[in-house]
Motif scaffolding. Structure first.
Motif, PDB file in Angstrom:
ATOM      1  N   GLN A  39       0.854  -1.194   0.000  1.00 36.67           N
ATOM      2  CA  GLN A  39       0.000   0.000   0.000  1.00 36.67           C
ATOM      3  C   GLN A  39       0.883   1.233   0.000  1.00 36.67           C
ATOM      4  OE1 GLN A  39      -2.925   0.164   3.154  1.00 36.67           O
ATOM      5  NE2 GLN A  39      -4.173   1.593   1.986  1.00 36.67           N
ATOM      6  N   ALA A  40       0.748   2.018  -1.055  1.00 36.55           N
ATOM      7  CA  ALA A  40       1.461   3.284  -1.169  1.00 36.55           C
ATOM      8  C   ALA A  40       0.594   4.398  -0.588  1.00 36.55           C
ATOM      9  CB  ALA A  40       1.784   3.566  -2.629  1.00 36.55           C
ATOM     10  N   PRO A  41       1.219   5.509  -0.190  1.00 34.42           N
ATOM     11  CA  PRO A  41       0.452   6.616   0.386  1.00 34.42           C
ATOM     12  C   PRO A  41      -0.653   7.097  -0.554  1.00 34.42           C
ATOM     13  CG  PRO A  41       2.790   6.953   0.740  1.00 34.42           C
ATOM     14  CD  PRO A  41       2.675   5.768  -0.167  1.00 34.42           C
ATOM     15  N   GLY A  42      -1.859   7.204  -0.020  1.00 34.23           N
ATOM     16  CA  GLY A  42      -2.974   7.694  -0.813  1.00 34.23           C
ATOM     17  C   GLY A  42      -3.560   6.691  -1.773  1.00 34.23           C
ATOM     18  N   LYS A  43      -3.072   5.459  -1.732  1.00 37.50           N
ATOM     19  CA  LYS A  43      -3.574   4.438  -2.661  1.00 37.50           C
ATOM     20  C   LYS A  43      -4.154   3.261  -1.879  1.00 37.50           C
ATOM     21  CE  LYS A  43      -0.506   5.491  -6.526  1.00 37.50           C
ATOM     22  NZ  LYS A  43       0.427   4.922  -7.542  1.00 37.50           N
ATOM     23  N   GLU A  44      -4.937   2.447  -2.577  1.00 34.58           N
ATOM     24  CA  GLU A  44      -5.502   1.261  -1.962  1.00 34.58           C
ATOM     25  C   GLU A  44      -4.445   0.152  -1.869  1.00 34.58           C
ATOM     26  OE1 GLU A  44     -10.180   1.742  -3.363  1.00 34.58           O
ATOM     27  OE2 GLU A  44      -8.996   0.026  -4.012  1.00 34.58           O
ATOM     28  N   ARG A  45      -4.688  -0.753  -0.950  1.00 33.82           N
ATOM     29  CA  ARG A  45      -3.806  -1.909  -0.825  1.00 33.82           C
ATOM     30  C   ARG A  45      -3.946  -2.774  -2.076  1.00 33.82           C
ATOM     31  NH1 ARG A  45      -3.510  -4.894   4.903  1.00 33.82           N
ATOM     32  NH2 ARG A  45      -3.305  -2.672   5.391  1.00 33.82           N
ATOM     33  N   GLU A  46      -2.816  -3.204  -2.626  1.00 35.68           N
ATOM     34  CA  GLU A  46      -2.858  -3.979  -3.861  1.00 35.68           C
ATOM     35  C   GLU A  46      -2.096  -5.283  -3.730  1.00 35.68           C
ATOM     36  OE1 GLU A  46      -1.029  -2.066  -7.190  1.00 35.68           O
ATOM     37  OE2 GLU A  46       0.913  -1.827  -6.202  1.00 35.68           O
TER      38      GLU A  46
END
Length: 126
Positions: A39-46
């Protein structure tokens, strides 16, 4: 309840490598499907990668295929993620996850996993 503890994150330059480890508890670890998410900042867990209970089958997100390798050692109750040719866009918190319901097949939704580690930060500088 499965306890998962990740390690091995850190800061690396683009093009470098890191190896993440996940230590698991649980008497039936060898039956679990295991995966790595990020999970990157501001993004959904992938989804990043999954390995079946035997280790014979592995599955990867297109973004990491050919660069990352997931593996496991059932005798040590551990899962690994070897990350090569790292890119700045690989920067994220990486999570280890256990699928205690099914140890086979390609299962990518986060909802398929019922145990999670606390995460380890990977930062790739350009």
């Amino acid at each position: 309840q499965v306890q998962l503890v990740e390690s091995g994150g850190g800061l690396v330059q683009a093009g470098g490598s890191l190896r993440l480890s996940c230590a698991a508890s649980g008497r039936t670890f060898s039956t679990y499907g295991m995966a790595w998410f990020r999970q990157a900042p501001g993004k959904e867990r992938e989804f990043v990668a999954r390995i079946t209970w035997s280790g014979r089958s592995t599955f990867y997100a297109d973004s990491v295929k050919g660069r990352f390798t997931i593996s496991r050692d059932n005798t040590k109750k551990a899962v690994f993620l070897q990350m090569n040719s790292l890119k700045p866009e690989d920067t994220a918190v990486y999570y280890c996850a256990a699928d205690t319901i099914s140890g086979v097949g390609d299962r990518r939704p986060a909802s398929a996993y019922d145990s999670w580690g606390q995460g380890t930060q990977v930062t790739v500088s350009s």
